[in-house]
Scaffold this active site. Structure first.
Site, mmCIF file in Angstrom:
data_model
loop_
_atom_site.group_PDB
_atom_site.id
_atom_site.type_symbol
_atom_site.label_atom_id
_atom_site.label_comp_id
_atom_site.label_asym_id
_atom_site.label_seq_id
_atom_site.Cartn_x
_atom_site.Cartn_y
_atom_site.Cartn_z
ATOM 1 C CD GLU A 80 -37.427 -43.630 -30.277
ATOM 2 O OE1 GLU A 80 -36.810 -43.450 -31.356
ATOM 3 O OE2 GLU A 80 -38.270 -42.837 -29.812
ATOM 4 C CB ALA B 85 -32.537 -44.225 -29.730
ATOM 5 N N GLY C 120 -22.770 -78.136 -10.077
ATOM 6 C CA GLY C 120 -22.370 -79.113 -11.096
ATOM 7 C C GLY C 120 -23.508 -79.342 -12.093
ATOM 8 C CD GLU D 281 -34.381 -49.280 -14.661
ATOM 9 O OE1 GLU D 281 -33.946 -48.400 -13.916
ATOM 10 O OE2 GLU D 281 -35.509 -49.782 -14.529
HETATM 11 N N1 CAA Z 1 -30.007 -36.065 -13.923
HETATM 12 C C1 CAA Z 1 -30.571 -34.953 -14.455
HETATM 13 N N2 CAA Z 1 -30.219 -34.457 -15.655
HETATM 14 C C2 CAA Z 1 -29.235 -35.096 -16.325
HETATM 15 C C3 CAA Z 1 -28.583 -36.240 -15.828
HETATM 16 C C4 CAA Z 1 -29.019 -36.727 -14.569
HETATM 17 N N3 CAA Z 1 -28.467 -37.835 -14.036
HETATM 18 N N4 CAA Z 1 -27.680 -36.666 -16.709
HETATM 19 C C5 CAA Z 1 -27.715 -35.809 -17.743
HETATM 20 N N5 CAA Z 1 -28.670 -34.856 -17.500
HETATM 21 C C6 CAA Z 1 -29.018 -33.704 -18.356
HETATM 22 C C7 CAA Z 1 -27.778 -32.873 -18.649
HETATM 23 O O1 CAA Z 1 -27.551 -31.927 -17.642
HETATM 24 C C8 CAA Z 1 -28.159 -32.256 -19.960
HETATM 25 O O2 CAA Z 1 -29.045 -31.181 -19.747
HETATM 26 P P1 CAA Z 1 -28.694 -29.712 -20.299
HETATM 27 O O3 CAA Z 1 -28.364 -29.891 -21.748
HETATM 28 O O4 CAA Z 1 -29.924 -28.924 -20.025
HETATM 29 O O5 CAA Z 1 -27.504 -29.289 -19.509
HETATM 30 C C9 CAA Z 1 -28.964 -33.326 -20.664
HETATM 31 O O6 CAA Z 1 -29.466 -34.190 -19.626
HETATM 32 C C10 CAA Z 1 -28.157 -34.129 -21.657
HETATM 33 O O7 CAA Z 1 -27.108 -34.753 -20.938
HETATM 34 P P2 CAA Z 1 -25.832 -35.364 -21.667
HETATM 35 O O8 CAA Z 1 -25.223 -34.338 -22.570
HETATM 36 O O9 CAA Z 1 -24.980 -35.973 -20.621
HETATM 37 O O10 CAA Z 1 -26.519 -36.480 -22.595
HETATM 38 P P3 CAA Z 1 -25.870 -37.579 -23.517
HETATM 39 O O11 CAA Z 1 -26.629 -37.620 -24.798
HETATM 40 O O12 CAA Z 1 -24.387 -37.427 -23.571
HETATM 41 O O13 CAA Z 1 -26.280 -38.952 -22.756
HETATM 42 C C11 CAA Z 1 -26.048 -40.779 -21.245
HETATM 43 C C12 CAA Z 1 -25.886 -39.277 -21.519
HETATM 44 C C13 CAA Z 1 -25.539 -40.958 -19.827
HETATM 45 C C14 CAA Z 1 -25.249 -41.643 -22.191
HETATM 46 C C15 CAA Z 1 -27.556 -41.139 -21.342
HETATM 47 O O14 CAA Z 1 -28.007 -41.104 -22.664
HETATM 48 C C16 CAA Z 1 -27.881 -42.500 -20.753
HETATM 49 O O15 CAA Z 1 -28.008 -42.655 -19.533
HETATM 50 N N6 CAA Z 1 -28.045 -43.519 -21.631
HETATM 51 C C17 CAA Z 1 -28.541 -44.830 -21.202
HETATM 52 C C18 CAA Z 1 -30.041 -44.851 -21.319
HETATM 53 C C19 CAA Z 1 -30.651 -45.903 -20.453
HETATM 54 O O16 CAA Z 1 -30.268 -46.106 -19.310
HETATM 55 N N7 CAA Z 1 -31.664 -46.554 -20.980
HETATM 56 C C20 CAA Z 1 -32.372 -47.512 -20.223
HETATM 57 C C21 CAA Z 1 -33.703 -47.715 -20.823
HETATM 58 S S1 CAA Z 1 -34.979 -47.771 -19.680
HETATM 59 C C22 CAA Z 1 -35.078 -49.339 -19.098
HETATM 60 O O17 CAA Z 1 -34.257 -50.172 -19.306
HETATM 61 C C23 CAA Z 1 -36.275 -49.463 -18.238
HETATM 62 C C24 CAA Z 1 -36.937 -50.780 -18.166
HETATM 63 O O18 CAA Z 1 -38.017 -50.952 -18.698
HETATM 64 C C25 CAA Z 1 -36.363 -51.843 -17.289
#
Ligand code: CAA
Length: 379
Positions: free
Chosen positions: A127, A130, A338, A362
């Site tokens: 978003e 976000a 170059g 991603e």
């Molecule tokens: N697989 C499954 N579940 C997962 C996981 C994984 N790899 N990683 C985290 N979770 C779960 C956790 O277990 C947790 O679940 P519970 O609360 O039930 O235990 C929940 O998700 C929350 O996890 P975190 O507390 O770790 O979450 P966080 O808020 O600290 O965020 C983060 C973690 C790694 C920073 C994550 O927000 C992230 O990956 N951010 C980047 C987002 C991203 O990659 N965006 C890309 C946009 S899409 C795109 O670009 C596509 C396109 O069109 C090309």
């Protein structure tokens, strides 16, 4: 340990290579200039079985596995990065529906994604406020008279304006990741409005749009998986998506290396080809070595996913290393060329522009480091 590809993997790689050489490469520069969505190319990918590489045959996929998928993305990206990102996100959406959808969802949408009856699939998580902090998303879905009503906005959505189906994440509960659910929204649903495509540095044939949801109503059964469990769906899908981006970066870097080798053989300076100079040789040697390392990391993560083993950390390592390496390789390719590297008579300036986003989308390199470090410290 056997590094030899099996018959299926070799066949998928060869199919993708031929398609890249014959259909994608000849039009890649033109697509970059015109910002045209590569519809014809996507149809060719569908015919070759490359839109559902890791999708069961009963839903129209090729069921060829994740290693095959990674190899295919490498080949497609080497020819046309814009086509490869459309392909990657469409494969990702088909896989998400197969993993978390109901039988009805799978039958309805997955064959259309794999056959290109839908021009693409879209993954609508980010978003305006976000991106890296995906768990803070604000788009809301409320239940009303047995339907879900979605309001909010999304940003940076690949193929968001052309997708036949979008996976949309919206808040159905309280703050944080636990309040997030996932929905399937069909393209053309009233209340789903796409902005004009962004004017991007690279991957210009792939439309990236903002989306607005204005009282966008979807049926109750558009909920994907359980209510409040959507964030996990996003995270596990992104693990697989990161294998795709790593593979894409490897493909683009390899194209940059191939162009640099050809140019180094051809270009004369000080009485010999520039490839005879150590300054150029060392660059080529470093590029080739690092591409090989990135390729092995990507294939390792792909194999772990294919075997059903944990692969989150390895996928982040592959994406981090491959994307950072590929940006450097493309910079070096421009340097080797170059002045010719700075104009669009040669493809390396396009490779550099195309590859730049692989350290961003991603999950940025910083987010990959966060994922890797969290895992190191918690194990
Ligand atoms: N697989 C499954 N579940 C997962 C996981 C994984 N790899 N990683 C985290 N979770 C779960 C956790 O277990 C947790 O679940 P519970 O609360 O039930 O235990 C929940 O998700 C929350 O996890 P975190 O507390 O770790 O979450 P966080 O808020 O600290 O965020 C983060 C973690 C790694 C920073 C994550 O927000 C992230 O990956 N951010 C980047 C987002 C991203 O990659 N965006 C890309 C946009 S899409 C795109 O670009 C596509 C396109 O069109 C090309």
């Amino acid at each position: 340990m056997d590094f030899k590809l099996d018959e299926t993997q070799e066949m998928v790689r060869e199919t993708a290579y031929r398609l890249s050489r014959d259909v994608l490469e000849p039009r890649a520069a033109e697509i970059d200039r015109s910002h045209e969505f590569p519809e014809e190319q996507i149809r060719a990918l569908a015919e070759a079985g490359l839109l559902g590489v890791n999708v069961p045959e009963e839903y129209g996929g090729s069921e060829a596995g994740v290693v095959s998928y990674s190899l295919a993305v490498m080949e497609i990206a080497a020819a046309c990065a814009a086509t490869s990102v459309t392909m990657a996100v469409t494969n990702m959406v088909a896989e998400i529906i197969c993993a978390f959808g109901t039988e009805e969802m799978k039958k309805k949408h997955v064959p259309k994604l794999c056959s290109a009856e839908y021009p693409a699939g879209a993954f609508a998580l980010s978003e305006p406020q976000a991106g890296s902090d995906a768990g803070s998303l604000k788009t809301r879905a409320r239940k009303k008279d047995g339907r879900w009503v979605i309001n909010g906005s999304k940003q940076w959505i690949t193929s968001g304006n052309v997708a036949g189906v979008l996976v949309v994440w919206a808040r159905t509960g309280g703050p944080g990741a636990a309040g997030v659910s996932a929905f399937l929204v069909e393209g053309g649903t009233p209340g789903l409005i796409a902005d004009p495509p962004e004017s991007k540095m690279g991957q210009r044939g792939s439309p990236t749009v903002g989306l607005t949801f204005e009282d966008c109503e979807v049926p109750e059964d558009a909920l994907l998986g359980e209510e409040g469990k959507g964030f996990r769906i996003a995270m596990s899908a992104l693990d697989g998506g990161r294998v795709g981006v790593a593979s894409q970066a490897v493909g683009i870097a390899r194209a940059a290396l191939d162009a640099s080798i050809a140019y180094s053989r051809d270009r004369q300076a000080f009485g010999s080809s520039i490839g005879s100079f150590q300054a150029i040789q060392w660059k080529l040697a470093d590029m080739a070595t690092q591409i090989e390392a990135a390729r092995l990391l990507a294939l390792q993560a792909a194999l772990l996913k294919e075997k059903g083993r944990p692969f989150t950390t390895k996928a982040s390592m592959a994406k981090l290393f491959a994307s950072e390496m590929a940006v450097k390789a493309c910079l070096d390719a421009v340097q080797i060329h170059g002045g010719y590297g700075y104009v669009d008579d040669f493809p390396v300036e396009r490779y550099l522009r195309d590859v730049r986003t692989t350290t961003i989308y991603e999950g940025t390199s910083e987010i990959q480091r966060l994922v890797i470090a969290r895992n190191l410290l918690s194990s």
